[in-house]
Design a protein around this motif. Structure first.
Motif, PDB file in Angstrom:
ATOM      1  N   GLU A 154      -2.276   1.775  -9.749  1.00  0.00           N
ATOM      2  CA  GLU A 154      -3.182   0.629  -9.626  1.00  0.00           C
ATOM      3  C   GLU A 154      -2.648  -0.252  -8.348  1.00  0.00           C
ATOM      4  O   GLU A 154      -3.592  -0.624  -7.592  1.00  0.00           O
ATOM      5  CB  GLU A 154      -2.771  -0.297 -10.914  1.00  0.00           C
ATOM      6  N   THR A 155      -1.424  -0.515  -8.095  1.00  0.00           N
ATOM      7  CA  THR A 155      -1.123  -1.170  -6.905  1.00  0.00           C
ATOM      8  C   THR A 155      -1.595  -0.660  -5.535  1.00  0.00           C
ATOM      9  O   THR A 155      -2.102  -1.068  -4.672  1.00  0.00           O
ATOM     10  CB  THR A 155       0.520  -1.454  -6.626  1.00  0.00           C
ATOM     11  N   CYS A 156      -1.306   0.769  -5.577  1.00  0.00           N
ATOM     12  CA  CYS A 156      -1.788   1.572  -4.142  1.00  0.00           C
ATOM     13  C   CYS A 156      -3.115   1.412  -3.976  1.00  0.00           C
ATOM     14  O   CYS A 156      -3.660   1.404  -3.044  1.00  0.00           O
ATOM     15  CB  CYS A 156      -1.160   2.791  -4.208  1.00  0.00           C
ATOM     16  N   CYS A 157      -3.895   1.785  -5.154  1.00  0.00           N
ATOM     17  CA  CYS A 157      -5.415   1.651  -5.165  1.00  0.00           C
ATOM     18  C   CYS A 157      -5.827   0.261  -4.774  1.00  0.00           C
ATOM     19  O   CYS A 157      -6.879   0.329  -3.813  1.00  0.00           O
ATOM     20  CB  CYS A 157      -6.043   2.287  -6.347  1.00  0.00           C
ATOM     21  N   LYS A 158      -5.369  -0.579  -5.127  1.00  0.00           N
ATOM     22  CA  LYS A 158      -5.753  -1.930  -4.696  1.00  0.00           C
ATOM     23  C   LYS A 158      -5.591  -2.392  -3.156  1.00  0.00           C
ATOM     24  O   LYS A 158      -6.499  -2.848  -2.618  1.00  0.00           O
ATOM     25  CB  LYS A 158      -5.190  -3.142  -5.803  1.00  0.00           C
ATOM     26  N   ILE A 159      -4.278  -1.855  -2.692  1.00  0.00           N
ATOM     27  CA  ILE A 159      -4.029  -2.130  -1.293  1.00  0.00           C
ATOM     28  C   ILE A 159      -5.485  -1.203  -0.515  1.00  0.00           C
ATOM     29  O   ILE A 159      -5.686  -1.659   0.408  1.00  0.00           O
ATOM     30  CB  ILE A 159      -2.572  -1.747  -1.348  1.00  0.00           C
ATOM     31  N   LYS A 160      -5.244   0.101  -0.865  1.00  0.00           N
ATOM     32  CA  LYS A 160      -6.119   0.999  -0.280  1.00  0.00           C
ATOM     33  C   LYS A 160      -7.553   0.337  -0.275  1.00  0.00           C
ATOM     34  O   LYS A 160      -8.341   0.287   0.772  1.00  0.00           O
ATOM     35  CB  LYS A 160      -6.060   2.335  -0.926  1.00  0.00           C
ATOM     36  N   ALA A 161      -7.948  -0.133  -1.301  1.00  0.00           N
ATOM     37  CA  ALA A 161      -9.394  -0.593  -1.397  1.00  0.00           C
ATOM     38  C   ALA A 161      -9.459  -1.725  -0.375  1.00  0.00           C
ATOM     39  O   ALA A 161     -10.635  -1.899   0.146  1.00  0.00           O
ATOM     40  CB  ALA A 161      -9.599  -1.033  -2.817  1.00  0.00           C
ATOM     41  N   ALA A 162      -8.477  -2.642  -0.471  1.00  0.00           N
ATOM     42  CA  ALA A 162      -8.572  -3.939   0.436  1.00  0.00           C
ATOM     43  C   ALA A 162      -8.665  -3.594   1.771  1.00  0.00           C
ATOM     44  O   ALA A 162      -9.324  -4.064   2.538  1.00  0.00           O
ATOM     45  CB  ALA A 162      -7.346  -4.750   0.096  1.00  0.00           C
ATOM     46  N   VAL A 163      -7.892  -2.739   2.375  1.00  0.00           N
ATOM     47  CA  VAL A 163      -8.008  -2.239   3.506  1.00  0.00           C
ATOM     48  C   VAL A 163      -9.000  -1.448   4.060  1.00  0.00           C
ATOM     49  O   VAL A 163      -9.903  -1.867   5.268  1.00  0.00           O
ATOM     50  CB  VAL A 163      -6.549  -1.042   3.846  1.00  0.00           C
ATOM     51  N   VAL A 164      -9.737  -0.626   3.261  1.00  0.00           N
ATOM     52  CA  VAL A 164     -10.929  -0.096   3.439  1.00  0.00           C
ATOM     53  C   VAL A 164     -12.187  -0.711   3.613  1.00  0.00           C
ATOM     54  O   VAL A 164     -13.132  -0.861   4.330  1.00  0.00           O
ATOM     55  CB  VAL A 164     -11.444   1.108   2.386  1.00  0.00           C
ATOM     56  N   GLU A 165     -12.171  -1.923   2.719  1.00  0.00           N
ATOM     57  CA  GLU A 165     -13.206  -3.053   2.725  1.00  0.00           C
ATOM     58  C   GLU A 165     -13.369  -3.859   3.789  1.00  0.00           C
ATOM     59  O   GLU A 165     -14.232  -4.045   4.416  1.00  0.00           O
ATOM     60  CB  GLU A 165     -13.081  -3.882   1.396  1.00  0.00           C
ATOM     61  N   GLN A 166     -11.952  -3.811   4.569  1.00  0.00           N
ATOM     62  CA  GLN A 166     -12.018  -4.777   5.768  1.00  0.00           C
ATOM     63  C   GLN A 166     -12.596  -3.800   7.018  1.00  0.00           C
ATOM     64  O   GLN A 166     -13.141  -4.109   8.040  1.00  0.00           O
ATOM     65  CB  GLN A 166     -10.609  -5.180   6.150  1.00  0.00           C
ATOM     66  N   ASP A 167     -12.330  -2.379   6.782  1.00  0.00           N
ATOM     67  CA  ASP A 167     -12.500  -1.529   7.931  1.00  0.00           C
ATOM     68  C   ASP A 167     -12.877  -0.093   7.398  1.00  0.00           C
ATOM     69  O   ASP A 167     -11.899   0.508   7.191  1.00  0.00           O
ATOM     70  CB  ASP A 167     -11.163  -1.365   8.962  1.00  0.00           C
ATOM     71  N   GLU A 168     -13.975   0.235   7.013  1.00  0.00           N
ATOM     72  CA  GLU A 168     -14.220   1.480   6.332  1.00  0.00           C
ATOM     73  C   GLU A 168     -14.185   2.553   7.184  1.00  0.00           C
ATOM     74  O   GLU A 168     -13.679   3.896   6.725  1.00  0.00           O
ATOM     75  CB  GLU A 168     -15.850   1.410   5.977  1.00  0.00           C
ATOM     76  N   LEU A 170       5.207  10.149  -3.489  1.00  0.00           N
ATOM     77  CA  LEU A 170       5.908   8.830  -3.434  1.00  0.00           C
ATOM     78  C   LEU A 170       6.038   8.445  -1.958  1.00  0.00           C
ATOM     79  O   LEU A 170       6.290   7.226  -1.506  1.00  0.00           O
ATOM     80  CB  LEU A 170       7.234   8.885  -4.253  1.00  0.00           C
ATOM     81  N   ALA A 171       5.956   9.542  -1.042  1.00  0.00           N
ATOM     82  CA  ALA A 171       5.903   9.000   0.445  1.00  0.00           C
ATOM     83  C   ALA A 171       4.801   7.774   0.845  1.00  0.00           C
ATOM     84  O   ALA A 171       5.085   6.890   1.467  1.00  0.00           O
ATOM     85  CB  ALA A 171       5.836  10.254   1.444  1.00  0.00           C
ATOM     86  N   GLU A 172       3.527   8.365   0.478  1.00  0.00           N
ATOM     87  CA  GLU A 172       2.632   7.548   0.362  1.00  0.00           C
ATOM     88  C   GLU A 172       2.588   6.166  -0.394  1.00  0.00           C
ATOM     89  O   GLU A 172       2.203   5.147   0.283  1.00  0.00           O
ATOM     90  CB  GLU A 172       1.096   8.360   0.054  1.00  0.00           C
ATOM     91  N   VAL A 173       3.357   6.224  -1.274  1.00  0.00           N
ATOM     92  CA  VAL A 173       3.348   4.906  -2.341  1.00  0.00           C
ATOM     93  C   VAL A 173       4.473   4.018  -1.495  1.00  0.00           C
ATOM     94  O   VAL A 173       4.064   2.694  -1.246  1.00  0.00           O
ATOM     95  CB  VAL A 173       4.245   5.237  -3.560  1.00  0.00           C
ATOM     96  N   ILE A 174       5.591   4.605  -0.698  1.00  0.00           N
ATOM     97  CA  ILE A 174       6.161   3.795   0.055  1.00  0.00           C
ATOM     98  C   ILE A 174       5.603   3.224   1.290  1.00  0.00           C
ATOM     99  O   ILE A 174       5.814   2.023   1.647  1.00  0.00           O
ATOM    100  CB  ILE A 174       7.486   4.676   0.608  1.00  0.00           C
ATOM    101  N   LYS A 175       4.722   4.061   1.769  1.00  0.00           N
ATOM    102  CA  LYS A 175       3.920   3.651   3.059  1.00  0.00           C
ATOM    103  C   LYS A 175       3.254   2.272   2.601  1.00  0.00           C
ATOM    104  O   LYS A 175       3.176   1.181   3.507  1.00  0.00           O
ATOM    105  CB  LYS A 175       2.951   4.635   3.456  1.00  0.00           C
ATOM    106  N   TYR A 176       2.672   2.069   1.452  1.00  0.00           N
ATOM    107  CA  TYR A 176       1.908   0.816   1.307  1.00  0.00           C
ATOM    108  C   TYR A 176       2.804  -0.228   0.995  1.00  0.00           C
ATOM    109  O   TYR A 176       2.444  -1.429   1.463  1.00  0.00           O
ATOM    110  CB  TYR A 176       1.025   1.275  -0.307  1.00  0.00           C
ATOM    111  N   GLY A 177       4.001   0.064   0.517  1.00  0.00           N
ATOM    112  CA  GLY A 177       5.035  -1.249   0.563  1.00  0.00           C
ATOM    113  C   GLY A 177       5.310  -1.748   1.980  1.00  0.00           C
ATOM    114  O   GLY A 177       5.252  -2.944   2.118  1.00  0.00           O
ATOM    115  N   VAL A 178       5.374  -0.732   2.641  1.00  0.00           N
ATOM    116  CA  VAL A 178       5.949  -1.023   4.259  1.00  0.00           C
ATOM    117  C   VAL A 178       4.457  -1.627   4.882  1.00  0.00           C
ATOM    118  O   VAL A 178       4.915  -2.598   5.501  1.00  0.00           O
ATOM    119  CB  VAL A 178       6.247   0.290   4.924  1.00  0.00           C
ATOM    120  N   ILE A 179       3.498  -1.428   4.663  1.00  0.00           N
ATOM    121  CA  ILE A 179       2.374  -1.751   5.650  1.00  0.00           C
ATOM    122  C   ILE A 179       1.726  -2.726   5.173  1.00  0.00           C
ATOM    123  O   ILE A 179       1.032  -3.803   5.648  1.00  0.00           O
ATOM    124  CB  ILE A 179       1.182  -0.776   5.632  1.00  0.00           C
ATOM    125  N   TRP A 180       2.082  -3.432   3.701  1.00  0.00           N
ATOM    126  CA  TRP A 180       1.031  -4.376   3.144  1.00  0.00           C
ATOM    127  C   TRP A 180       1.843  -5.305   2.129  1.00  0.00           C
ATOM    128  O   TRP A 180       1.685  -6.390   1.973  1.00  0.00           O
ATOM    129  CB  TRP A 180       0.022  -3.721   2.369  1.00  0.00           C
TER     130      TRP A 180
END
Length: 366
Positions: free
Chosen positions: A221-235, A183-193
């Motif tokens: 699902e939410t975290c994977c969508k955010i991670k995918a969006a970030v990686v697509e911008q900068d692999e 859940l630490a990584e889950v919180i990370k996605y809320g903070v950064i995005w």
């Protein structure tokens, strides 16, 4: 079934999220252009629970499976363990078409992915993450690596999987400590995005801790969508992708200094996120109320928020200088500006880091 596509041109791949998905793994893999010899990599925690089941599913689909079980824990991510897996790949007759399948958490995924990226200069790689941390973060994006005594993930590559298969049911056997660490990584996605996602976590964290299926599915699902969006911008982390390192600069130092085992990755990252938020407040970048929201959510989960006793802040600073994110000997930190938005600061002063690291501390987690 939830499907997410990571759009990277010829390296694009699907993420499948469903309950009971490992039962269909053989069908999915048999529809992909893969050789029939499989190296299935798992660890001593996950292997007894799911190793034979996944091996049988693949065997019924016509694959020949060699099961490699490595010791559980961060200390397994070494070149010695990679060498053992190379030997098994040779012995089992893997060629360039044959997949390495990672069944486990982030350690297994990183190690197996590193082997897949380097054996015969690259063979197919498939992720089957079984921890929350791996499902929401490390299985997506292609970061594969092993550790060095002087730094975490220093030896590695960017190597995308052919597919990621997330079986939400595997979280029913995950320890509560591992669930909280994820859940630490889950919180990370809320903070950064995503500030709305962060607010949802504040309201629903008890449901997630109780492993309610719809809540877990939404989080993954939410975290994977955010991670995918970030990686697509900068692999390959030339710029924007670095925001994924929020909390990791101090977190990696804590892991290294405590011997890769005292703290789970998510526990160390939780501390690192608080340190970064406090640093942002001290520099006038972030308001104190939002910093307290981050700390309160981390505490509500039961994760640590303060530097551990026994770790010298000056040693943390020295360890940070060995981090791969340091550029031209200048400290780089991801710092929040508001919840849902962070910046990458490429010349942070030592005194600002030490000021935060030397604040109130608490004992190590039990």
């Amino acid at each position: 079934m939830r499907n997410i596509n990571v759009a990277l041109g010829s390296r694009s791949y699907p993420i499948y999220i469903a309950n009971g998905l490992i039962n269909d793994l053989g069908t999915y893999l048999s529809e992909m252009p893969l050789g029939k010899e499989v190296l299935l990599v798992t660890d001593t925690n996950v292997g007894p629970l799911y190793g034979q089941k996944v091996a049988d599913v693949l065997l019924r689909a016509g694959f020949q499976v060699a099961v490699a079980q490595v010791p559980a824990g961060e200390s397994t991510k070494t070149l010695d363990q990679a060498a053992r897996l190379y030997d098994m790949a040779f012995d089992h007759g893997l060629d360039r078409t044959c997949p390495v399948v990672a069944l486990g958490g982030g350690v297994v995924g990183d190690l197996a992915g590193f082997v897949a990226a380097t054996y015969m200069r690259g063979v197919p790689f498939v992720q089957v993450p079984t921890t929350l941390l791996a499902q929401v973060d490390s299985s997506v994006g292609g970061k594969v690596a092993v550790n060095h005594p002087r730094g975490k993930n220093i030896i590695g590559a960017f190597y995308q999987p052919r597919a990621v298969f997330i079986d939400v049911d595997t979280l029913t056997t995950l320890s509560l400590r591992e669930l909280k660490a994820g859940l630490a990584e889950v919180i990370k996605y809320g903070v950064i995005w995503d500030k709305e996602f962060f607010a949802w976590l504040e309201e629903n964290i008890t449901r997630v801790l109780n492993r309610e299926a719809d809540a877990l599915g939404y989080v993954i699902e939410t975290c994977c969508k955010i991670k995918a969006a970030v990686v697509e911008q900068d692999e390959t982390e030339q710029g924007r992708r670095a925001i994924l390192n929020y909390g990791h600069t101090v977190g990696h130092a804590i892991e290294a200094l405590s011997g890769y085992g005292t703290y789970l990755h998510g526990e160390a990252v939780a501390i690192g996120m608080v340190m970064a938020a406090r640093m942002a407040v001290s520099q006038g970048l972030f308001n104190l109320a939002d910093c307290q929201r981050i700390e309160n959510l981390i505490r509500a989960i039961g994760l640590p928020t303060d530097m551990p006793e026994g770790i010298n802040p000056h040693e943390v600073l020295a360890s940070i200088y060995h981090d791969k994110k340091v550029i031209m000997n200048k400290l780089v930190f991801v710092l929040p500006k508001e919840i849902g938005h962070v910046g990458i600061f490429k010349d942070v002063h030592e005194k600002d880091v030490l000021h935060v690291l030397q604040q109130k501390r608490k004992a190590n987690p039990s």
